[in-house]
Design an enzyme around this catalytic site. Structure first.
Site, PDB file in Angstrom:
ATOM      1  N   SER A 175     -40.725  49.717  -9.453  1.00 21.06           N
ATOM      2  CA  SER A 175     -41.050  48.677 -10.507  1.00 21.06           C
ATOM      3  C   SER A 175     -42.252  48.867 -11.305  1.00 21.06           C
ATOM      4  CB  SER A 175     -41.059  47.240  -9.696  1.00 21.06           C
ATOM      5  OG  SER A 175     -39.835  46.811  -9.513  1.00 21.06           O
ATOM      6  N   LYS A 232     -41.895  49.662 -14.737  1.00 18.92           N
ATOM      7  CA  LYS A 232     -41.737  48.558 -15.650  1.00 18.92           C
ATOM      8  C   LYS A 232     -42.511  48.367 -16.812  1.00 18.92           C
ATOM      9  CE  LYS A 232     -38.499  46.213 -12.292  1.00 18.92           C
ATOM     10  NZ  LYS A 232     -38.711  45.053 -11.224  1.00 18.92           N
ATOM     11  N   TYR A 261     -31.839  51.799 -16.046  1.00 20.43           N
ATOM     12  CA  TYR A 261     -32.783  51.242 -15.338  1.00 20.43           C
ATOM     13  C   TYR A 261     -32.933  51.679 -14.063  1.00 20.43           C
ATOM     14  CZ  TYR A 261     -34.578  47.432 -12.400  1.00 20.43           C
ATOM     15  OH  TYR A 261     -35.202  46.679 -11.344  1.00 20.43           O
ATOM     16  N   TYR A 282     -44.689  39.432  -8.521  1.00 21.26           N
ATOM     17  CA  TYR A 282     -43.626  38.674  -8.319  1.00 21.26           C
ATOM     18  C   TYR A 282     -44.232  37.025  -7.838  1.00 21.26           C
ATOM     19  CZ  TYR A 282     -41.504  43.248  -8.738  1.00 21.26           C
ATOM     20  OH  TYR A 282     -41.169  44.318  -9.282  1.00 21.26           O
ATOM     21  N   VAL A 332     -41.264  48.577  -4.986  1.00 22.40           N
ATOM     22  CA  VAL A 332     -40.907  48.639  -3.363  1.00 22.40           C
ATOM     23  C   VAL A 332     -40.960  50.097  -2.727  1.00 22.40           C
ATOM     24  CG1 VAL A 332     -39.424  46.498  -3.717  1.00 22.40           C
ATOM     25  CG2 VAL A 332     -38.457  48.821  -4.223  1.00 22.40           C
TER      26      VAL A 332
HETATM   27  N1  GLN Z   1     -35.450  49.401  -8.511  1.00 20.94           N
HETATM   28  C1  GLN Z   1     -35.721  48.235  -7.731  1.00 20.94           C
HETATM   29  C2  GLN Z   1     -34.796  47.057  -7.942  1.00 20.94           C
HETATM   30  O1  GLN Z   1     -34.286  46.752  -8.926  1.00 20.94           O
HETATM   31  C3  GLN Z   1     -37.261  47.856  -8.136  1.00 20.94           C
HETATM   32  C4  GLN Z   1     -37.567  46.884  -7.619  1.00 20.94           C
HETATM   33  C5  GLN Z   1     -39.054  46.681  -6.986  1.00 20.94           C
HETATM   34  O2  GLN Z   1     -39.836  47.643  -7.104  1.00 20.94           O
HETATM   35  N2  GLN Z   1     -39.729  45.516  -7.029  1.00 20.94           N
HETATM   36  O3  GLN Z   1     -34.273  46.402  -7.215  1.00 20.94           O
END
Ligand code: GLN
Length: 313
Positions: free
Chosen positions: A68, A71, A195, A247, A265
């Site tokens: 993530s 992003k 994505y 989050y 993650v």
């Molecule tokens: N690719 C992961 C997902 O979509 C990214 C989530 C994350 O890093 N928090 O679940």
């Protein structure tokens, strides 16, 4: 103030030495099967200050899945492409919900709360994809990350992307749900493909800290002096990282660390001390919100020790 390099070096080394031996590491993400293979004892911390000093400790040159954290880079690209029209498709409020939650989407008519929860990031990816083939959109994202980090070797880990593509049922649900409200323009499988692949970009902590410099440097790339984004945009991306980057753990991160940050993650966190430094940390074990457990502790210690919290020492 920037810290003299020896003090920065010492802080990074001492924090890494302390944390590398800790055993309270949290759990490695396993819902993407390929990520479960990572060594849970890995640890890296890299700081690049705005004077160009680099302080690195631990596994600073080991590749990991940025997930993530990508992003932040896709948000930067999408704002560059459509400007403030982006905010018709995605909000700017913390969600207080897990990264993969679907619950708010129904109440809010398919408009995700912010660009960093999965639904919001999928909508942002869709904006980048419009008018392009998936391969071109992905190429644009990868070129941008390579440019930011000044490193043409950065690549996508295809095994991680394929692993998530096989198991990403919740993300498929989020994307289909948004599509039903007209928030996703492209075929859902194309948007999801881009994505999953940008989440699967593999970087080292050193590369990641280099890539974050534009956010610490008011929108410009310190190597070239060229503007990446307008300073006002860098400021706003930092604001979103502070309020939404972790989050439902974002409030806790702001309270403990006091810096804009974005977790993934894969166990990485990119944090920004505006005007001072770009910081990358990696420890694969996660807390219940999906944020690196030791990564947050390392950043808390660093920001306290160097007086870098944006809220004051
Ligand atoms: N690719 C992961 C997902 O979509 C990214 C989530 C994350 O890093 N928090 O679940």
């Amino acid at each position: 103030m920037n810290q003299p390099a020896p003090e920065l070096d010492r802080a990074v080394k001492e924090i890494a030495d302390e944390l590398r031996v800790r055993t309270d590491r949290g759990e490695v993400a396993s819902y993407i099967p390929e990520l479960a293979k990572v060594d849970p004892s890995a640890f890296a911390l890299v700081v690049v200050d705005t004077a160009g000093n680099v302080a690195a400790a631990g596994d600073a040159d080991t590749l990991f899945s940025i997930q993530s954290i990508s992003k932040v880079f896709t948000l930067t690209l999408a704002i560059g492409k459509v400007g403030n029209r982006l905010w018709q498709r995605v909000g700017r409020e913390p969600s207080g919900s897990p990264f993969n939650s679907i619950i708010q989407l129904e109440f809010e008519k398919g408009i995700p709360r912010n660009p960093f929860i999965n639904a919001g990031a999928i909508a942002v990816t869709d904006v980048i994809l419009s008018g392009h083939q998936p391969r071109e959109a992905l190429g644009e994202i990868l070129r941008f990350v390579r440019f930011l980090a000044d490193d043409s070797s950065i690549a996508i880990d295809k095994a991680v992307a394929a692993s998530e593509q096989r198991t990403g049922f919740r993300n498929a649900a989020l994307a289909n749900y948004m599509k039903s409200f007209g928030v996703i323009e492209n075929p859902v499988e194309h948007t999801l493909g881009v994505y999953f692949h940008h989440c699967a970009i593999a970087m080292t902590c050193r590369q990641l800290a280099m890539a974050g410099r534009y956010l610490a440097q008011f929108g410009s790339n310190p190597t070239t002096g060229l503007s990446v984004v307008h300073p006002e945009r860098a400021r706003r991306i930092n604001a979103l990282m502070l309020t939404c980057g972790h989050y439902d753990g974002s409030g806790e991160f702001a309270y403990r660390v006091g810096l804009p940050g974005k977790s993934g993650v894969g166990g990485g966190i990119l944090a920004v001390a505006p005007g001072k430094a770009s910081i990358a940390v990696w420890s694969p074990g996660l807390d219940a919100s999906g944020n690196s457990r030791l990564g947050q502790i390392a950043l808390e210690q660093l920001s306290k020790r160097l007086g870098w919290s944006i809220f004051g020492a």
